[in-house]
Design an enzyme around this catalytic site. Structure first.
Site: not given
Ligand code: CAA
Length: 395
Positions: A79, A111, A233
């Site tokens: 990112e 992400c 995540h």
């Protein structure tokens, strides 16, 4: 054909700042960060570290001469890109001394990018099984100082070698995907810090997980009763608990049988590092593999990748028998234990000071002791330095 992760390595900066001290600075109860957010330490990059040095340092231990000869593609996901045009992967390719007949590309979708990279790597290996793919997730998560996101910041990289007959994890072919155009977290080109609608981002993450799971099941994926562990995540580790609550709602009996232990070991590394955007899911996976005492061989793991904006993907993998023999857990434990604590002034200067100015020429102070460091720029060209003995011996 079995395809998956043959080797995996973590690299985090040598410095950290503790969240209880950040809470004191913000004049709030430290338990909001330690318990409510689930973060204890924030990994802080030094002025001579960037996503390239983090990536190259993560990948270096995975590269011996046989691996170097078989890597035909490098996919770097981030990112926090350093150039609008050139892939950061090309700097890494050069620092690692990889072969010239190798494709190198950078993936971006907040992400989520590394998961797209991993799936593409599996497809490439299926097409050309004699070749390996190096997938690297590398990021520095940076929000406005004194904003709600500051406590979730972090930095780090995970490197993975994807191959046929992997020694660690076999990735299953079933995929559950969900994409939605939404402004929950974004970073316009002129900004070094992310903009975020925090509450919306959590809601969209959870919605995305539910859709991705349903899509995974419709694609023939495992039932929750066949899955032993879940890696999510983790922009902050409390998010794993929130993600698990999706399963408690839609699959209450199977989720109850799994219990919190399905995800709690995967939170351990993240608590001590902070958000690493593309790398966070793979840090959760490493935490599970490195820190679980029992033998995980043959167990199925469910993984959920989320990138704001937004793309979610649920997929699964099986732990390969004998994986422990190829673990780098001691190296990871040493690296995390040997880090140096920063004062608030030093943390602020490194994270928010103008250490890497957008000027044609500058040099960074020598701080880090890793194999690769970022030296500054000459004529706007980024410069890197290598002290990697393995490479000097190989060349
Ligand atoms: N003791 C224990 N817990 C406490 C507490 C105390 N003294 N004080 C507060 N808490 C709890 C709250 O009850 C709350 O818990 P729940 O979430 O379970 O309700 C938790 O601490 C957080 O409190 P707030 O919601 O009040 O916190 P906040 O308003 O400061 O913001 C945040 C939290 C929205 C996550 C913010 O940190 C943020 O914007 N973070 C960045 C965005 C982000 O990470 N989004 C995640 C999804 S998007 C994604 O995953 C992509 C990505 O990587 C960015």
């Amino acid at each position: 054909m079995k395809i998956g992760i043959d080797d995996i390595g973590l690299f985090v900066p040598e410095h950290f700042f503790p969240l209880d001290e950040l809470a004191a600075r913000h004049n709030i109860d430290p338990n909001k960060y330690l318990v409510g957010i689930g973060q204890e330490l924030m990994a802080v990059p030094a002025p001579d570290e960037d996503i390239v040095t983090l990536a190259a340092n993560a990948a270096l231990p995975l590269i011996d001469s046989a691996t170097r000869a078989s890597i035909a593609t490098v996919i770097l996901a981030t990112e926090s890109g350093i150039d609008q045009s050139k892939s950061a992967g090309l700097f890494v390719h050069s620092l690692l001394g990889l072969r010239a007949d190798c494709r190198v590309v950078e993936f971006k979708q907040a992400c989520y990018g590394a998961t797209a990279g991993l799936q593409m790597a599996c497809a490439l290996v299926r097409q050309r099984p004699q070749e390996k793919v190096l997938v690297i997730a590398t990021d520095i998560a940076r929000y406005e100082q004194n904003s709600e996101g500051e406590c979730t910041q972090g930095a780090g990289a995970v490197a993975m070698i994807v191959s046929e007959n992997p020694r660690l994890l076999e990735i299953h072919p079933h995929q559950g995907r969900y994409s939605l155009d939404v402004m929950d977290f974004w970073r316009p080109n002129y900004r070094s810090t992310a903009l975020v609608d925090g509450k919306l981002s959590i809601d969209v993450y959870l919605e995305s997980l539910q859709h991705a799971w349903q899509n995974y099941r419709a694609d023939g994926g495992l039932a929750l009763t066949d899955i032993s562990y879940l890696c999510f995540h983790q922009p902050f580790t409390k998010m794993a608990k929130k993600a698990f609550s999706v399963f408690e709602n839609i699959e209450p009996e199977a989720a109850k049988a799994l219990g919190d232990k399905a995800y709690s070991t995967s939170q351990l590394y993240g608590k001590a590092i902070g958000n690493c955007y593309t790398a966070s899911l793979y840090i959760a996976l490493l935490s599970l593999l490195d820190k679980t005492e029992e033998d995980l061989s043959g167990q199925h793991i469910g993984l959920f990748s989320y990138g704001s904006g937004s793309v979610g993907e649920f997929f699964s993998a099986t732990v390969v028998k004998g994986y422990q023999a190829h673990s780098r857990r001691q190296q990871h434990a040493r690296m995390l234990a040997q880090r140096t604590r920063l004062s608030h002034a030093q943390y602020s200067d490194w994270f928010y000071g103008n250490n890497q100015p957008a000027s044609a020429d500058y040099s960074t102070p020598r701080v880090t002791t890793g194999a690769f460091r970022y030296c500054g720029a000459e004529g706007y060209r980024r410069l890197y330095e290598s002290t990697a003995q393995q490479l000097q011996m190989a060349s």
